[in-house]
Design an enzyme around this catalytic site. Structure first.
Site, PDB file in Angstrom:
ATOM      1  N   HIS A 278       0.843  -1.200   0.000  1.00 47.68           N
ATOM      2  CA  HIS A 278       0.000   0.000   0.000  1.00 47.68           C
ATOM      3  C   HIS A 278       0.875   1.246   0.000  1.00 47.68           C
ATOM      4  CE1 HIS A 278       0.748  -1.118   4.187  1.00 47.68           C
ATOM      5  NE2 HIS A 278       0.800   0.179   4.427  1.00 47.68           N
TER       6      HIS A 278
ATOM      7  N   HIS B 210       0.949   5.509   1.047  1.00 44.98           N
ATOM      8  CA  HIS B 210       0.376   6.551   1.903  1.00 44.98           C
ATOM      9  C   HIS B 210       0.393   7.885   1.159  1.00 44.98           C
ATOM     10  CE1 HIS B 210       0.774   4.267   5.797  1.00 44.98           C
ATOM     11  NE2 HIS B 210       1.707   3.644   5.106  1.00 44.98           N
TER      12      HIS B 210
HETATM   13  P1  AMP Z   1       2.142   0.565   7.136  1.00 45.12           P
HETATM   14  O1  AMP Z   1       2.769   0.825   8.468  1.00 45.12           O
HETATM   15  O2  AMP Z   1       2.799   1.259   5.991  1.00 45.12           O
HETATM   16  O3  AMP Z   1       1.961  -0.916   6.928  1.00 45.12           O
HETATM   17  O4  AMP Z   1       0.741   1.255   7.193  1.00 45.12           O
HETATM   18  C1  AMP Z   1      -0.444   0.634   7.584  1.00 45.12           C
HETATM   19  C2  AMP Z   1      -1.427   1.747   7.780  1.00 45.12           C
HETATM   20  O5  AMP Z   1      -2.704   1.185   7.828  1.00 45.12           O
HETATM   21  C3  AMP Z   1      -1.232   2.561   9.063  1.00 45.12           C
HETATM   22  O6  AMP Z   1      -1.043   3.922   8.713  1.00 45.12           O
HETATM   23  C4  AMP Z   1      -2.513   2.325   9.841  1.00 45.12           C
HETATM   24  O7  AMP Z   1      -2.916   3.488  10.491  1.00 45.12           O
HETATM   25  C5  AMP Z   1      -3.489   1.917   8.751  1.00 45.12           C
HETATM   26  N1  AMP Z   1      -4.573   1.042   9.129  1.00 45.12           N
HETATM   27  C6  AMP Z   1      -4.512  -0.053   9.894  1.00 45.12           C
HETATM   28  N2  AMP Z   1      -5.710  -0.648   9.956  1.00 45.12           N
HETATM   29  C7  AMP Z   1      -6.553   0.098   9.208  1.00 45.12           C
HETATM   30  C8  AMP Z   1      -7.938   0.008   8.859  1.00 45.12           C
HETATM   31  N3  AMP Z   1      -8.706  -0.966   9.327  1.00 45.12           N
HETATM   32  N4  AMP Z   1      -8.460   0.955   8.061  1.00 45.12           N
HETATM   33  C9  AMP Z   1      -7.697   1.954   7.596  1.00 45.12           C
HETATM   34  N5  AMP Z   1      -6.383   2.100   7.867  1.00 45.12           N
HETATM   35  C10 AMP Z   1      -5.831   1.185   8.664  1.00 45.12           C
END
Ligand code: AMP
Length: 145
Positions: free
Chosen positions: A106, A108
């Site tokens: 993903h 950001h």
């Molecule tokens: P990463 O650390 O790059 O893997 O980012 C994962 C992101 O997903 C973090 O910024 C979390 O805040 C976000 N996240 C986790 N669970 C959810 C969810 N259910 N819906 C939306 N965002 C989420």
């Protein structure tokens, strides 16, 4: 979770992609699903999740990566139009030591405002009504090709 390993088909983003868990959607098409980060590092923090079931960007096929990054740009431009930030971070983490916490690739999109500190990664949960309002404003600003 290092760079190598098996893809877990039950990870949280896989479940969101399958519609088994909810999200505050911004945009979707055949390549990606985009939704609001529920633990935003700044107001308007958006995620772009490719549909390709791989752990990180290094594992993506070239075509899926190209389609995803074009959509990241398009949605970032919509964030710019909708929220008028002073800057925008585009980022993407590969492997836990790099900051990755969800092991489905993903991107950001994080709006920045002059003089406002960036919040903690995975900090407090946002108000759902605020997220829905931001998502609607960003969605309305997306320029479709
Ligand atoms: P990463 O650390 O790059 O893997 O980012 C994962 C992101 O997903 C973090 O910024 C979390 O805040 C976000 N996240 C986790 N669970 C959810 C969810 N259910 N819906 C939306 N965002 C989420």
């Amino acid at each position: 979770m290092s760079l190598d390993g098996d893809y877990d088909p039950d990870n949280i983003f896989a479940k969101i992609l399958k519609g088994e868990l909810p999200c505050v959607k911004v945009y979707e098409d055949e390549h990606i699903l985009s939704f609001m980060d529920i633990f935003p590092q700044a107001p308007g923090h958006v995620l772009v999740v490719p549909r390709e079931p791989v752990r990180n960007a290094l594992e993506m096929t070239d075509g899926a990566l190209q389609a995803a990054i074009v959509r990241v740009k398009r949605i970032a431009n919509a964030v710019k139009t909708a929220l008028a930030p002073d800057g925008i971070i585009l980022t993407q983490f590969n492997g836990a030591p790099a900051g990755q916490t969800v092991f489905h690739v993903h991107f950001h999109i994080i709006p920045r405002h002059e003089g406002v500190a960036l919040g903690a990664h995975g900090g407090g949960q946002a108000d759902m009504e605020v997220l829905k309002d931001q998502a609607a404003r960003i969605a309305a600003a997306i320029e479709h090709p």
